[in-house]
Design a protein around this motif. Structure first.
Motif, PDB file in Angstrom:
ATOM      1  N   THR A   1      35.940   7.161  -5.698  1.00 25.26           N
ATOM      2  CA  THR A   1      37.064   6.320  -5.301  1.00 25.26           C
ATOM      3  C   THR A   1      38.229   6.617  -6.244  1.00 25.26           C
ATOM      4  O   THR A   1      38.068   7.312  -7.255  1.00 25.26           O
ATOM      5  N   GLU A   2      39.403   6.081  -5.924  1.00 23.88           N
ATOM      6  CA  GLU A   2      40.576   6.381  -6.747  1.00 23.88           C
ATOM      7  C   GLU A   2      40.472   5.795  -8.150  1.00 23.88           C
ATOM      8  O   GLU A   2      41.197   6.219  -9.047  1.00 23.88           O
ATOM      9  N   ARG A   3      39.572   4.858  -8.354  1.00 28.19           N
ATOM     10  CA  ARG A   3      39.371   4.300  -9.693  1.00 28.19           C
ATOM     11  C   ARG A   3      38.340   5.083 -10.503  1.00 28.19           C
ATOM     12  O   ARG A   3      38.144   4.801 -11.688  1.00 28.19           O
ATOM     13  N   GLN A   4      37.665   6.039  -9.864  1.00 32.45           N
ATOM     14  CA  GLN A   4      36.551   6.720 -10.522  1.00 32.45           C
ATOM     15  C   GLN A   4      36.867   8.136 -10.974  1.00 32.45           C
ATOM     16  O   GLN A   4      35.999   8.785 -11.551  1.00 32.45           O
TER      17      GLN A   4
ATOM     18  N   ASP B   1      44.084   5.890 -16.327  1.00 31.74           N
ATOM     19  CA  ASP B   1      43.467   4.587 -16.161  1.00 31.74           C
ATOM     20  C   ASP B   1      43.250   4.310 -14.672  1.00 31.74           C
ATOM     21  O   ASP B   1      43.676   5.085 -13.811  1.00 31.74           O
ATOM     22  N   THR B   2      42.606   3.192 -14.366  1.00 27.78           N
ATOM     23  CA  THR B   2      42.219   2.928 -12.976  1.00 27.78           C
ATOM     24  C   THR B   2      43.411   2.606 -12.075  1.00 27.78           C
ATOM     25  O   THR B   2      43.282   2.625 -10.850  1.00 27.78           O
ATOM     26  N   LYS B   3      44.567   2.298 -12.655  1.00 25.29           N
ATOM     27  CA  LYS B   3      45.757   1.980 -11.846  1.00 25.29           C
ATOM     28  C   LYS B   3      46.739   3.161 -11.786  1.00 25.29           C
ATOM     29  O   LYS B   3      47.782   3.049 -11.154  1.00 25.29           O
TER      30      LYS B   3
ATOM     31  N   ARG C   1      36.779   2.522  -0.981  1.00 26.27           N
ATOM     32  CA  ARG C   1      35.943   1.468  -1.547  1.00 26.27           C
ATOM     33  C   ARG C   1      35.476   0.521  -0.439  1.00 26.27           C
ATOM     34  O   ARG C   1      36.204   0.243   0.502  1.00 26.27           O
TER      35      ARG C   1
END
Length: 309
Positions: free
Chosen positions: A69-72, A79-81, A105
């Motif tokens: 996912t884009e946070r991973q 960072d996740t953002k 997600r």
């Protein structure tokens, strides 16, 4: 000293940074166009380093993107953002839309059962629905009420045949547009904050549900409550003109094609360029009993119980 002489050192420094940035990006395999380079130059050095690191990782792991996912993304310094903020720029440098290839997600919608007949059984009141999972609701709702605030969901009064869902603000469309029991309900009602964001969320949500979903869900109509000029007039003393940091709330209206005339009048009232007595009325400030009465008024047969599943 002339104006040219005064700004020449600054221009020289900026041109030098543009050249160094372009050279660095090319070394990392980026597609560098003048307009894109200007956008990159507005970033600080740390974000430029992350861009380069992202380009390197994408080049080294072309087959791994679909499982993350884009946070991973395991990119150093990211960072996740970061990707939601700079995804368009990364797309233009990489030459393909990275975010479109990432794994989506799973949507998790938190909900509360408010049917009095069901609640009398003593079964669980609060639940969650996760897309792609095997799950069964306690009963099939005739009415789905989507609220923006958690307090409103948790404490909503009893209402026959109804499930109250937490839309989580701007995530409402992404969370709920493809949920089958939302689209199959007899009525879908939205109640959000009475501010610019609330109306824009309503507009997107209504637009999304007005057409069939990719999973085959039927198109449906979304009705709003407490998002009109009468509510502003009645509860204006509970409204604010400043945000939580004490800054004045200033929002300019945009073209929201899915609002009704009544909703649009209220939207313009809180987004006017002139002085406004109210810019935001948060939904949790309003009486839940009033909201319940309005939803009940939309229900054709409020006395009938739900269909337990």
């Amino acid at each position: 000293m002339s104006l040219v002489e005064a700004v020449e050192p600054q221009l020289g420094a900026r041109i030098g940074r543009l050249r160094r940035t372009a050279h660095t990006l090319l070394q990392h395999g980026a597609r560098v166009e003048p307009a894109v380079l200007v956008r990159v130059a507005r970033l600080d050095d740390a974000d430029v380093e992350v861009l380069c690191a992202a380009l390197d990782w994408l080049g080294d792991h072309p087959d791994d993107i679909a499982r993350l996912t884009e946070r991973q993304l395991p990119v150093p310094g990211m960072d996740t953002k970061w990707l939601p903020r700079h995804g368009t720029l990364l797309r233009d440098l990489a030459g393909w839309d990275v975010r479109a290839h990432l794994r989506r997600r799973s949507a998790v919608a938190h909900l509360t059962y408010v049917d009095p007949e069901y609640r009398a059984t003593g079964a669980r009141r609060h639940d969650a629905w996760t897309s792609g999972d095997s799950h069964r609701l306690a009963y099939r709702p005739r009415t789905v009420l989507v609220v923006e605030n958690r307090d409103c969901r948790l404490d909503f009064p009893d209402l026959p045949g109804t499930i109250v869902v937490e839309g989580s603000g701007k995530a409402a469309t992404w969370l709920l547009a493809d949920v089958p029991w939302v689209r199959s309900a007899e009525r879908v009602v939205y109640w959000g904050d009475l501010d610019a964001d609330g109306f824009e969320i309503l507009d997107r949500f209504r637009t999304a549900l007005a057409t069939p979903s990719d999973e085959g869900g039927a198109a449906c109509t979304v009705t709003s409550i407490l998002m009109d000029a009468d509510t502003i007039h009645r509860y204006g003393d509970l409204g604010v003109v400043r945000d939580r940091r004490g800054r004045r709330i200033e929002r300019t209206a945009v073209d929201l094609t899915s609002l009704t005339e009544v909703e649009r009048t209220a939207y313009y009232a809180v987004t006017t360029r002139g002085a406004a007595p109210v810019r935001r009325i948060e939904q949790e400030r309003l009486p839940l009993v009033v909201a319940a009465e309005l939803v009940a008024a939309l229900t054709e047969a409020p006395s009938q119980g739900s269909h337990f599943m």
